[in-house]
Write an enzyme that holds these catalytic residues in place. Structure first.
Site, PDB file in Angstrom:
ATOM      1  N   CYS A 140       0.841  -1.204   0.000  1.00 13.42           N
ATOM      2  CA  CYS A 140       0.000   0.000   0.000  1.00 13.42           C
ATOM      3  C   CYS A 140       0.879   1.258   0.000  1.00 13.42           C
ATOM      4  O   CYS A 140       1.587   1.503  -0.971  1.00 13.42           O
ATOM      5  CB  CYS A 140      -0.969  -0.059   1.177  1.00 13.42           C
ATOM      6  SG  CYS A 140      -2.298   1.141   1.008  1.00 13.42           S
ATOM      7  N   HIS A 199      -3.542  -5.292   0.929  1.00 11.75           N
ATOM      8  CA  HIS A 199      -2.924  -5.713   2.197  1.00 11.75           C
ATOM      9  C   HIS A 199      -2.946  -7.243   2.325  1.00 11.75           C
ATOM     10  O   HIS A 199      -3.962  -7.806   2.736  1.00 11.75           O
ATOM     11  CB  HIS A 199      -3.684  -5.087   3.378  1.00 11.75           C
ATOM     12  CG  HIS A 199      -3.454  -3.624   3.502  1.00 11.75           C
ATOM     13  ND1 HIS A 199      -2.445  -3.095   4.261  1.00 11.75           N
ATOM     14  CD2 HIS A 199      -4.099  -2.584   2.936  1.00 11.75           C
ATOM     15  CE1 HIS A 199      -2.477  -1.780   4.171  1.00 11.75           C
ATOM     16  NE2 HIS A 199      -3.472  -1.436   3.373  1.00 11.75           N
ATOM     17  N   GLU A 258      -1.623  -9.001   4.538  1.00 13.26           N
ATOM     18  CA  GLU A 258      -1.623  -9.395   5.946  1.00 13.26           C
ATOM     19  C   GLU A 258      -3.028  -9.498   6.532  1.00 13.26           C
ATOM     20  O   GLU A 258      -3.219 -10.093   7.593  1.00 13.26           O
ATOM     21  CB  GLU A 258      -0.777  -8.407   6.774  1.00 13.26           C
ATOM     22  CG  GLU A 258      -1.358  -7.002   6.955  1.00 13.26           C
ATOM     23  CD  GLU A 258      -1.096  -6.058   5.778  1.00 13.26           C
ATOM     24  OE1 GLU A 258      -0.775  -6.541   4.691  1.00 13.26           O
ATOM     25  OE2 GLU A 258      -1.245  -4.829   5.942  1.00 13.26           O
TER      26      GLU A 258
END
Ligand code: XMP
Length: 557
Positions: free
Chosen positions: A80, A201, A203
């Protein structure tokens, strides 16, 4: 030690990147995004991840990384803002989107062909996107290009207000979101610039293949081995402690919670127990049998100097007549500091004595703004601004051996150090203790009533099982009883009786920052309520708190 360095630019999910990679058995370290990278920081680093951020790269005060990341030759993964940062730093263009993009967005990735001249490393990165390759295989071996199909589509989690409008020279786009923005880019000169960027993202668990993509970077590109274990970390902690402390005495302030107990166990294992001074203040606001439990556990671990300070009377008289929650907290905090200073002075330890704190990794994060600035850390009420802590920090005599660990890792460390399972699994308990669970004025009588009711509640949670066979206590992140400042009518025999109202709280959470109400089977709640009202005669009514955080907090005051 081999590790992945994470530059934190302030995203709420930076911690998650670290978690996900540690869960794969690779050590990660998170440092503020603008940290100057010294040789010590570079030691053992196999790859660098640039995190997301609430900032825009084009604002003058945007956080900028040390330019060495672009010359050190290590693999980079920008996530990002991290990708936007790399783009802006390397000559591309980032601009604001007309409308912020947030949530699950479909991303299509073109998997490169054999003729594109990519390195083996880059092939392995793309393997993370390939549905045909399971995570276990990614971690164990390198899947060659032959297993790749040509395009894959998956849902990725986006949260960005800016986008790349021109890639930096040398970068090529391999993935695009269904909304039309670059989502996956890599540098073409992989030999010297193994650089990758994701607009989404990976994660966040809502990103499909997110874990696999991170694994592909960590194992495939950075060639890390899944070798980080708690045993190894414990050995390293032992060595560091011995080197740092030598033969000087150390003082640890024990709160009764998991963190300081594990820190105590670690000191006793690494150092000569004669060096180790453990001080515990019984404020009278502790849970039932807390002091005894802590003392026994520490002595079992070989502690020679356990200083139990009994100061119940001082705290209860200071709290007499005080109803305002903030005043209660301030009185407790101030008195704690005063008594602690007096008691530490009485121990007569030399000035060279180290002060050890059970600070965790998550305690070092100040409101999503990165870790590392210890001057701002907030551990618990009695440590904030304590002159003792300040003086020791100034003299370089503070040791925080758990400050690289997450809560569940501290629990694992506790088990390795042979702490009893019950202690390791203990739910968190606030510094001001029962005072924030007795609404209104705190009295000895109310403390005793609450202690009894809370102990019954917790004992039941340890006895009862959920449908999955786990103890309810272990499924819940934090459970406790709260004594409300109201009496309500009931009947005892044929007589009307006014008893106190008790509220039960049980939440599930990962870090206490947000929490959901535990969805008890109603049978358990009914039986626990009956047990409490039958056993604790001053309680006439039991309620269950069904508020999540936010908007409520976990504690009531
Ligand atoms: P809240 O009530 O803010 O609590 O949702 C989040 C977590 O922090 C604990 N807590 C404290 N811990 N000193 C502490 O050491 C405090 O003053 C304090 N206040 C809340 C709370 O129990 C929960 O785990």
């Amino acid at each position: 030690m081999e590790k992945i360095l994470i530059l934190d630019f302030g995203s709420q999910t930076t911690q998650l990147i670290g978690r996900r990679i540690r869960d794969m058995g690779v050590y990660t370290e998170i440092i503020p995004g603008d940290t100057l990278l010294t040789d010590t920081l570079f030691a053992g680093v196999r790859g660098i991840i640039l995190s997301g951020s609430p900032e825009s790269v084009y604002i003058p005060e945007a956080t900028v990384p040390d330019p060495q990341i672009y010359t050190c030759g290590l693999p980079l993964l920008g996530i990002c803002y991290g990708l936007q940062r790399m783009t802006a730093d390397l000559g591309g263009l980032v601009e604001a989107l007309p409308q912020r993009e947030y949530g699950g967005v479909e991303v299509q990735v073109r998997l490169p062909g054999v003729g594109e001249g990519l390195t083996d490393q880059a092939w392995r990165f793309f393997a993370g996107f390939d549905h045909a390759i399971p995570l276990s295989r990614l971690m164990a071996e390198s899947p060659g290009p032959s297993s790749l199909s040509t395009t894959v589509t998956f849902t990725a989690w986006m949260s960005h207000g800016d986008t790349l409008t021109r890639l930096a020279p040398g970068f090529r786009e391999y993935g695009r979101s269904s909304t039309g923005f670059p989502a996956v880019v890599i540098h073409q000169d992989q030999e010297t610039r193994p650089w990758f960027g994701l607009q989404f993202h990976p994660e966040v668990s809502h990103s499909e293949r997110g874990q696999e993509i991170l694994a592909a970077f960590v194992f495939g590109v950075c060639a890390c081995a899944a070798s980080w274990t708690m045993e190894q970390y414990l050995e390293q902690l032992n060595r560091t402690l011995v080197e740092q402390v030598g033969t000087s005495p150390v003082l640890l302030l024990i709160s009764g919670g998991v963190d300081s107990t594990v820190a105590g166990a670690l000191l006793l294992k690494s150092l000569n127990p004669e060096q180790v001074h453990l001080m515990y203040m019984d404020t009278g606001l502790m849970r039932k049998d807390e002091t005894k439990t802590v003392q026994t556990a520490l002595e079992r671990l070989g502690a020679r100097h356990v200083h139990i300070v009994r100061c119940e009377t001082a705290f209860l008289s200071a709290l007499k007549g005080v109803e305002d929650p903030e005043s209660k907290r301030n009185i407790i905090g101030d008195l704690f500091i005063t008594l602690q200073e007096q008691e530490v002075a009485r121990l007569g330890l030399p000035d060279s004595c180290f002060l050890v704190q059970g600070t965790l990794y998550t305690d070092l994060i100040e409101s999503g703004k990165g870790v590392g600035n210890k001057a701002h850390l907030i551990k618990s009420h009695h440590n904030v601004g304590s002159p003792l802590v300040k003086a020791k920090r100034k003299a370089g005599l503070i040791i925080e051996p758990l400050d690289k660990l997450y809560k569940d890792e501290v629990r694992r460390l506790g088990r390795l150090l042979a702490l009893e399972e019950e202690l390791v699994r203990r739910h968190p308990f606030p510094g001001p203790g029962l005072a924030v669970r007795i609404l209104g004025e705190v009295t000895q009588e109310k403390c005793d009533i609450l202690r009894e009711a809370d102990a019954l509640y917790i004992a039941e949670l340890k006895k009862r099982r959920s449908p999955t066979g786990e103890r309810l206590y272990d499924e819940i992140w934090q459970a406790f009883a709260v004594l409300l400042p109201v009496r309500s009518v009931g009947v005892a025999g044929d007589v009307r009786k006014y008893g106190w109202v008790l509220s039960l709280r049980a939440v599930v959470s990962t870090d206490g920052m947000t929490a959901d109400v535990y969805p008890f089977p109603i049978k358990d709640l009914l039986e626990i309520s009956t047990l409490i009202t039958n056993t604790v005669k001053d309680i006439g009514r039991v309620t269950y708190d069904i508020s999540s955080k936010p908007p409520a907090t976990i504690e009531w005051e």
